[in-house]
Design a protein around this motif. Structure first.
Motif, PDB file in Angstrom:
ATOM      1  N   GLN A 318       0.810  -1.308   0.050  1.00  0.00           N
ATOM      2  CA  GLN A 318      -0.013   0.024   0.122  1.00  0.00           C
ATOM      3  C   GLN A 318       0.906   1.254   0.026  1.00  0.00           C
ATOM      4  O   GLN A 318       1.870   1.436   0.879  1.00  0.00           O
ATOM      5  N   VAL A 319       0.590   2.201  -0.970  1.00  0.00           N
ATOM      6  CA  VAL A 319       1.470   3.542  -1.029  1.00  0.00           C
ATOM      7  C   VAL A 319       0.889   4.520  -0.783  1.00  0.00           C
ATOM      8  O   VAL A 319       1.377   5.692  -0.557  1.00  0.00           O
ATOM      9  N   SER A 320      -0.655   4.675  -0.625  1.00  0.00           N
ATOM     10  CA  SER A 320      -1.675   5.771  -0.367  1.00  0.00           C
ATOM     11  C   SER A 320      -2.759   5.187   0.117  1.00  0.00           C
ATOM     12  O   SER A 320      -3.174   4.180  -0.062  1.00  0.00           O
ATOM     13  N   GLU A 321      -3.699   6.086   0.594  1.00  0.00           N
ATOM     14  CA  GLU A 321      -4.842   5.654   1.071  1.00  0.00           C
ATOM     15  C   GLU A 321      -5.809   4.978  -0.098  1.00  0.00           C
ATOM     16  O   GLU A 321      -6.356   3.784   0.167  1.00  0.00           O
ATOM     17  N   ALA A 322      -5.670   5.281  -1.249  1.00  0.00           N
ATOM     18  CA  ALA A 322      -6.265   4.722  -2.364  1.00  0.00           C
ATOM     19  C   ALA A 322      -5.564   3.690  -3.385  1.00  0.00           C
ATOM     20  O   ALA A 322      -6.055   3.280  -4.499  1.00  0.00           O
ATOM     21  N   GLU A 323      -4.069   3.545  -3.046  1.00  0.00           N
ATOM     22  CA  GLU A 323      -3.153   2.843  -4.256  1.00  0.00           C
ATOM     23  C   GLU A 323      -2.509   1.686  -3.548  1.00  0.00           C
ATOM     24  O   GLU A 323      -1.776   1.958  -2.690  1.00  0.00           O
ATOM     25  N   ILE A 324      -2.406   0.614  -4.404  1.00  0.00           N
ATOM     26  CA  ILE A 324      -1.612  -0.587  -4.216  1.00  0.00           C
ATOM     27  C   ILE A 324      -0.496  -0.507  -5.273  1.00  0.00           C
ATOM     28  O   ILE A 324      -1.062  -0.821  -6.298  1.00  0.00           O
ATOM     29  N   ASP A 325       0.840  -0.483  -4.836  1.00  0.00           N
ATOM     30  CA  ASP A 325       1.652  -0.813  -5.967  1.00  0.00           C
ATOM     31  C   ASP A 325       2.163  -2.287  -5.889  1.00  0.00           C
ATOM     32  O   ASP A 325       2.728  -2.949  -4.954  1.00  0.00           O
ATOM     33  N   CYS A 326       2.428  -2.773  -6.891  1.00  0.00           N
ATOM     34  CA  CYS A 326       3.260  -4.192  -7.360  1.00  0.00           C
ATOM     35  C   CYS A 326       4.689  -3.791  -7.002  1.00  0.00           C
ATOM     36  O   CYS A 326       5.340  -2.762  -7.576  1.00  0.00           O
TER      37      CYS A 326
END
Ligand SMILES: [Zn+2]
Ligand SMILES: [Zn+2]
Length: 358
Positions: A318-326
Motif C-alpha cells: 500500500q502506497v497511499s490511501e487509495a493505491e496499492i503498488d506491485c
C-alpha cells in the motif's frame, strides 16, 4: 471457437441455439458447452444483476433470501468442517453479496471473499465485515500455498476456461487443502426432463455444463482427488421459488405470488434438489513435497497478506490511501475502503508521463 473445456476434443454435436449462442455436446466426454461465447460482459454482474425487477438475468432480490441461503451454506460448511476437522482460512470465490462468507465467519472461519463484481465485493465487505478483493475474470491472484479451503459455489459454469481456473485454485491451497464447488449437473433428472427449457441453461452466462463424470475428470486432471460428490439441496422461500419460475409463466407466477403474500405463505421455506452437483475435493501433492509453515490466519496486513499482483504475481504494497503498488512490475491497483481491485490496473511509468489514468 473453443475446444471441449474438459477433454480438449474438437468433436461435438450441436444441441440447439439459444439466445444467439450455439450449445453443443462433446462427443468424447458429454460435457455440454458454448463453443463461441459472446464477449464476456463483466458489467452484467454489477448491482442490477442482484436486484432486477424484471428478473431477466441474475436474481430478483438476492439480499432478501439471506435466511434461506444461510441454511444451504451452513450445511456445506458443516460437511467441510467434518472432513477437515475444524475451521481455518477460507477463500470464498464468486462471493456475490457475501452470504456464504458471512456464514463461514459466523462458524469461526477466517474469511477472504472475492468476486469479479466490484459492487458485490464492496457490499459483502461492508455488510458483513469481511476481507475482500476484486478478481479479473477466471483468475484469482493470491499467494501460493495459502488457504486451507477454497469454496466456489456456482462459479465454474460461468468460465470458458475452467481448467486454468481450477489449476490456480490448486496452487492457492495449502497442503492437502479442500476445494468445495457446486455447479449445474447436465446429467441430473431435471436437465434430462426439461431439455432446452432447463432452468440452468443460460448460454449468455453459463458457458459449461458438466456431468458428474466430466467434472470428476476435470478435477483429477487439475490435481484433485474427489472426497464427496452429491446432489445439491437448496432451500428457498416460496417467494424465491416463484420468482425463479417467472421466466416460464410470468402472469401465473405473479398471481400465485400475490396469493401467497396475502395468506402469509410467501416466507415459508422449502427444500428441494436443485439439479446441481456438489463436490468436495482434496489437493493432491507429490509425496516428497515439504509442508510449508504458514500462518493460519490473515495477519496484521489483512487482505494484503494474501493477494498478489494480477499481472506478475509479485508482492503488493500500500502506497497511499487509495493505491496499492506491485513491488516487482509497473502496475498500480486501486484500494477502496479496504477492498483491493485486481481487475483493473494502471502503469506507473505511463501515469508519470501522461497524468493519472482512470
Ligand atoms: Zn470433452
Ligand atoms: Zn506486478
Amino acid at each position: 471457437m473453443i475446444d471441449c473445456p474438459v477433454c480438449e476434443s474438437q468433436k461435438f454435436e450441436s444441441l440447439f441455439a439459444l439466445k444467439g449462442s450455439d450449445v453443443v455436446r462433446c462427443s468424447d466426454c458429454d460435457t455440454v458447452y458454448v463453443p463461441s461465447p459472446l464477449p464476456e460482459v463483466t458489467n452484467l454482474y454489477q448491482s442490477q444483476y442482484f436486484s432486477s425487477k424484471e428478473g431477466g438475468q441474475g436474481y430478483i432480490d438476492y439480499a432478501g433470501e439471506f435466511q434461506a441461503h444461510a441454511k444451504v451454506f451452513h450445511r456445506r460448511f458443516e460437511k467441510i468442517e467434518a472432513l477437515k476437522g475444524g475451521t481455518g482460512l477460507v477463500l470464498e470465490v464468486g462471493c456475490a453479496l457475501g452470504h456464504a462468507g458471512a456464514v463461514a465467519q459466523k462458524r469461526g472461519w477466517d474469511v477472504v471473499v472475492t468476486d469479479i463484481s466490484e459492487f458485490a465485493v464492496q457490499k459483502a465487505t461492508t455488510d458483513f465485515n469481511l476481507k475482500g478483493f476484486v478478481s479479473p475474470t477466471g483468475k484469482v491472484p493470491v499467494r501460493a500455498n495459502t488457504f486451507d479451503v477454497i469454496t466456489a459455489f456456482d462459479v465454474i459454469e460461468h468460465l470458458s476456461h475452467p481448467k486454468e481456473f481450477l489449476r490456480s485454485l490448486h496452487g492457492a491451497l495449502r497442503g492437502h487443502g479442500l476445494l468445495h464447488i457446486s455447479t449445474p449437473d447436465v446429467g441430473s433428472l431435471s436437465a434430462r426432463i426439461m431439455g432446452r427449457h432447463w432452468y440452468h441453461l443460460k448460454p449468455d452466462e453459463h458457458l459449461v455444463y458438466f456431468n458428474r463424470s466430466s467434472l470428476k475428470t476435470l478435477l483429477e486432471n487439475c490435481g484433485f482427488e474427489i472426497l464427496k460428490m452429491e446432489s445439491s439441496r437448496k432451500t428457498l422461500t416460496l417467494r424465491g421459488v416463484l420468482q425463479r419460475l417467472r421466466r416460464y409463466a410470468k402472469a401465473a407466477v405473479d398471481v400465485s405470488l400475490k396469493i401467497f403474500e396475502v395468506v402469509g405463505l410467501a416466507d415459508k421455506e422449502v427444500s428441494f434438489l436443485s439439479g446441481e452437483v456438489e463436490v468436495i475435493a482434496r489437493k493432491l501433492l507429490p509425496a516428497t513435497t515439504p509442508t510449508e509453515a504458514r500462518p493460519t490466519r490473515c495477519g496484521s496486513e489483512g487482505i494484503l497478506d494474501v493477494v498478489v499482483c494480477a499481472n506478475c504475481e509479485g508482492p503488493l504494497k500500500q502506497v497511499s490511501e487509495a493505491e496499492i503498488d506491485c513491488q516487482s512490475c509497473d502496475s498500480t491497483f486501486e484500494f477502496d475502503e479496504g477492498v483491493v481491485n485486481l481487475s483493473r490496473y494502471a502503469k506507473r511509468s505511463l501515469r508519470k508521463a501522461v497524468g493519472r489514468l482512470s
